[in-house]
Design an enzyme around this catalytic site. Structure first.
Site, PDB file in Angstrom:
ATOM      1  N   ASN A  51      -9.595   3.040  16.923  1.00  0.00           N
ATOM      2  CA  ASN A  51      -8.789   1.819  17.018  1.00  0.00           C
ATOM      3  C   ASN A  51      -9.270   0.930  18.156  1.00  0.00           C
ATOM      4  O   ASN A  51      -9.387  -0.297  18.013  1.00  0.00           O
ATOM      5  CB  ASN A  51      -7.316   2.178  17.255  1.00  0.00           C
ATOM      6  N   ARG A 378      -9.706  -4.008  -0.430  1.00  0.00           N
ATOM      7  CA  ARG A 378     -10.459  -2.818  -0.012  1.00  0.00           C
ATOM      8  C   ARG A 378     -10.344  -1.803  -1.138  1.00  0.00           C
ATOM      9  O   ARG A 378      -9.239  -1.400  -1.492  1.00  0.00           O
ATOM     10  CB  ARG A 378      -9.899  -2.212   1.277  1.00  0.00           C
ATOM     11  N   ARG A 408     -12.411  -7.328   6.531  1.00  0.00           N
ATOM     12  CA  ARG A 408     -13.176  -6.922   7.709  1.00  0.00           C
ATOM     13  C   ARG A 408     -13.630  -5.467   7.648  1.00  0.00           C
ATOM     14  O   ARG A 408     -12.857  -4.564   7.369  1.00  0.00           O
ATOM     15  CB  ARG A 408     -12.343  -7.160   8.967  1.00  0.00           C
ATOM     16  N   HIS A 438      -5.343 -11.607   0.158  1.00  0.00           N
ATOM     17  CA  HIS A 438      -4.844 -10.319   0.633  1.00  0.00           C
ATOM     18  C   HIS A 438      -3.790  -9.734  -0.312  1.00  0.00           C
ATOM     19  O   HIS A 438      -3.376  -8.584  -0.167  1.00  0.00           O
ATOM     20  CB  HIS A 438      -4.262 -10.503   2.047  1.00  0.00           C
ATOM     21  N   TYR A 471      -1.597   6.509   3.736  1.00  0.00           N
ATOM     22  CA  TYR A 471      -0.772   5.349   4.061  1.00  0.00           C
ATOM     23  C   TYR A 471       0.491   5.388   3.201  1.00  0.00           C
ATOM     24  O   TYR A 471       0.429   5.683   2.011  1.00  0.00           O
ATOM     25  CB  TYR A 471      -1.498   4.040   3.741  1.00  0.00           C
ATOM     26  N   ARG A 567       5.538  -1.046  12.912  1.00  0.00           N
ATOM     27  CA  ARG A 567       4.635   0.018  13.349  1.00  0.00           C
ATOM     28  C   ARG A 567       3.735  -0.415  14.502  1.00  0.00           C
ATOM     29  O   ARG A 567       3.552   0.315  15.465  1.00  0.00           O
ATOM     30  CB  ARG A 567       3.756   0.481  12.178  1.00  0.00           C
ATOM     31  N   HIS A 595       2.688   1.655   6.226  1.00  0.00           N
ATOM     32  CA  HIS A 595       1.959   0.442   5.846  1.00  0.00           C
ATOM     33  C   HIS A 595       2.745  -0.486   4.931  1.00  0.00           C
ATOM     34  O   HIS A 595       2.403  -1.664   4.795  1.00  0.00           O
ATOM     35  CB  HIS A 595       0.637   0.843   5.170  1.00  0.00           C
TER      36      HIS A 595
END
Length: 712
Positions: A51, A378, A408, A438, A471, A567, A595
């Site tokens: 991270n 993704r 990204r 997205h 997730y 979160r 998530h």
């Protein structure tokens, strides 16, 4: 003038970057949480390292870029770029020091249960012979030391490059030589000595690659004496910049990906005991304006994940097998029949991502399906989703894939998928140049009788089979034709820039999603004014957008009770007298990464209530999600799905006391400790099936009803 406007910025908002570092501190805290198995704690430590790497590659790189351009930008809390960089550097030093302390503690604990990481002076006897052979046969041929002198300038070191530097003296003539050794990323960070299955009596023994090289440095530099040495690692700017007026977006991204590998150095991490002359050499050649961190322990904390794969089930979370919804099985596995009968929501990872794959695979094979449209943000490296779209195109169906190139760190993989899809005959679209797509939407058009029916999937997570196992996300399936018409407009908007003139169910960004949320917040204020309850619950990854935060402040001051489960980043200051008395914020960090995005409004009732307004979304509450991304907000109207999300998922999140942190008005987080009411959100959903997936089994075997306590 309202109280909100009177308060200075730093009393209204937390700094975004410091809030993120605070989140990563919470991740690191789980590495010390002895409730978790030992190797899972090691995993948390490595995640905190990964991270932090990404934070520097993107967020710190962005601030450094603004600083180099002498921009006079201010953060949402009123800090200058220089003030932010100074504050986050100090906080990062504290975080990295805590990481090293945690590693030393975990290393000792691992030793007691049969997993050892050997120091250089512990490599002797038979171990030394085995490792020397390994070094000669598998490491030495890959290494390329480079002398540093006027004829051999300091080489380029790639992002995350790990290197050793040596001061040597040639034995025959005592001439000093300086050597740089870049450790290739193809070499594993740890070598495991052969020992079979590990146990306290038969320990697994590991040697770090840098320890191995130092132990056998005489093989690498025969005829030289080592005077001094040191290790360092660097992080480069990895954000992608491209020309928005580029004629070919794909070519632009190919070029940008190549440039990213050469980004300027943002962070330089080196061993604390590196000799001063070698330290000066590295800093002079590399650092520039990079932030320097000296470490007294293990460099590249993220690499510790390599040892988590040790075959020790006793040191990991108990295996968990996701459920397949019984409702779909009642229809013989026919996803379309089950969805046509009633909306269904799938709760990942407790319910398997195979449901989503089955939906797409059945669409690809069904002769009555005429068209499939799919967003891909993704999709992972091994994607059955891509295979399904290829199969559908091969079967002659009209298939459209909206591939987001600006996801990204997944840009390169997405380019590969796009090429594969195009070769199969899929119509590949890349969306807007300056906005990311997205939204997580899949749309299947099926011929039924003399008409067509549209089946939709709306998700809070990506179409990624790996992350779907770790997730928590929601997959909402519906055959509601209003949703189908809205989804069709969404795809036309992204593929053809045809802005939707009217949407029946969905709300979209960058056109109207923030406005929709603000109207819903204002409606809760009006309910309070009319003497009815005003309540808002929201579960998100990040809350940053100033306009939404100030709307929540106004609602709090009006008497609306607000509970936020955030979160990660939260720039809102909760429970500040006169500003946010009625807002509470908690963060959940545990076995699974929270998530899903859920928003609930009491609608004149308390929560939970059957008449409340419930939505799922792909968007966090950030400026980028509202202004620079295509996102969805999806209303949930089916009673069973509504109850599952509100009465089950949201209530469980609020009840959790074993993995939760409370955000205090000063920005600190404190772990919630409630020994009288222990409740683990993740354990609950691993052991209790969801409502909408149960079908007739729900009637036969009711699920325990969760009950909120008044103090929650």
């Amino acid at each position: 003038m309202s109280l909100i406007a009177q308060l200075p910025l730093n009393e209204r908002f937390f700094n975004r970057e410091l809030s993120w570092l605070s989140f990563n501190h919470r991740v690191l805290e789980e590495a010390g949480n002895k409730v978790h198995p030992l190797l899972e704690r090691l995993r948390f430590l490595s995640i905190s390292g990964n991270n932090l790497d990404e934070f520097f590659m993107v967020r710190v790189a962005g601030l450094k870029g603004q600083q180099l351009q002498s921009l006079n930008a201010y953060s949402n809390d009123g800090m200058t770029i220089g003030q932010q960089l100074a504050a986050l550097t100090e906080s990062t030093r504290e975080l990295m020091a805590s990481q090293q302390e945690c590693w030393l503690s975990l290393r000792e604990e691992m030793k007691t249960v049969g997993i050892q990481v050997l120091n250089i002076d512990e490599i002797n006897g038979e171990d030394a012979e085995i490792l020397e052979n390994h070094f000669r046969e598998q490491v030495f041929p890959v290494l390329t030391p480079q002398a540093l002198d006027p004829a051999h300038p300091f080489p380029f070191i790639p992002n995350k490059g790990f290197s050793l530097v040596f001061d040597l003296v040639r034995q025959v003539d005592k001439i000093p030589v300086r050597e740089l050794l870049m450790i290739p990323s193809t070499l594993p960070r740890f070598i495991r000595l052969p020992s079979g299955a590990s146990s306290p009596q038969n320990p697994a023994r590991y040697v770090a690659i840098e320890t191995l090289i130092r132990r056998f440095v005489s093989i690498l530099f025969p005829g030289f004496d080592v005077i001094s040495h040191g290790a360092f690692r660097l992080i480069r700017d990895s954000d992608i910049e491209f020309q928005e007026e580029a004629e070919d977006l794909v070519l632009s991204f190919h070029s940008a990906l190549k440039m990213r590998r050469k980004g300027r150095v943002i962070q330089l991490e080196m061993e604390k005991d590196m000799p001063p002359d070698l330290e000066k050499l590295v800093c002079d050649e590399i650092s520039g304006d990079a932030i320097l961190f000296q470490s007294s322990g293990f460099l590249a904390i993220s690499d510790l994940s390599r040892m988590v794969e040790e075959e020790r089930p006793d040191l990991k979370f108990a295996p968990f097998t996701p459920r397949f919804p019984e409702r779909i099985m009642e229809y013989g596995g026919d996803c379309f029949a089950a969805i046509r009968a009633k909306d269904i929501i799938v709760h990942h990872p407790y319910e398997t991502f195979d449901v989503v794959l089955a939906f797409l695979q059945q669409a690809a094979a069904d002769p009555d399906v005429v068209a499939i449209k799919q967003t891909l943000y993704r999709a992972g490296k091994q994607s059955a989703v891509i295979r399904s779209l290829v199969d559908a195109a091969d079967a002659g169906k009209s298939v459209t894939a909206l591939v987001e190139l600006k996801a990204r760190f997944d840009e390169e993989q997405n380019l590969k998928w796009a090429t594969q899809l195009e070769r199969a005959g899929v119509q590949v679209v890349y969306g807007f140049i300056d906005w990311k797509t997205h939204a997580k939407v899949s749309m299947v058009v099926r011929r039924e009788g003399n008409s067509y029916r549209t089946y939709c999937h709306f998700g809070t997570g990506n179409y990624h089979p790996v992350t779907a196992r770790i997730y928590t996300d929601l997959s909402f399936f519906t055959a509601d034709q209003r949703a189908g018409r809205d989804a069709a407009q969404l795809f036309n908007y992204v593929t053809g820039y045809v802005e939707p003139p009217h949407l029946e169910m969905l709300s979209l960004s960058p056109h109207g999603l923030r406005d929709k949320l603000q109207k819903l917040i204002d409606a809760e204020i009006e309910h309070v004014k009319a003497g009815r309850p005003g309540v808002i619950w929201a579960k998100l990854n990040s809350v940053v957008d100033p306009a939404i935060i100030e709307s929540l402040y106004r609602a709090s001051q009006a008497g609306v009770h607000i509970d936020l489960i955030v979160r990660g980043i939260c720039c809102l200051r909760p429970q500040v007298p006169g500003l946010s008395d009625n807002i509470r914020v908690k963060s959940i960090v545990g076995r699974f990464l929270e998530h899903s995005r859920i928003v609930c409004f009491g609608n004149g009732h308390g929560l939970p209530h059957k008449d409340a307004l419930v939505f799922i979304s792909s968007a966090d509450w950030m400026q980028r999600n509202f202004d620079r991304r295509v996102e969805t907000l999806v209303p949930i109207e089916n009673p069973t799905v509504h109850a599952q999300i509100l009465d089950q998922i949201m209530v469980a999140n609020l009840l959790d006391s074993e993995q939760s942190w409370r955000l205090l008005p000063d920005g600190r987080y404190e772990r919630i400790k409630d020994p009288e009411h222990l409740f683990n959100l993740h354990h609950y959903f691993m052991t209790n099936p969801s409502l909408s997936g149960r079908g007739t089994a729900l009637i036969e075997n009711k699920i325990p009803k969760l009950q909120l306590r008044e103090e929650i």
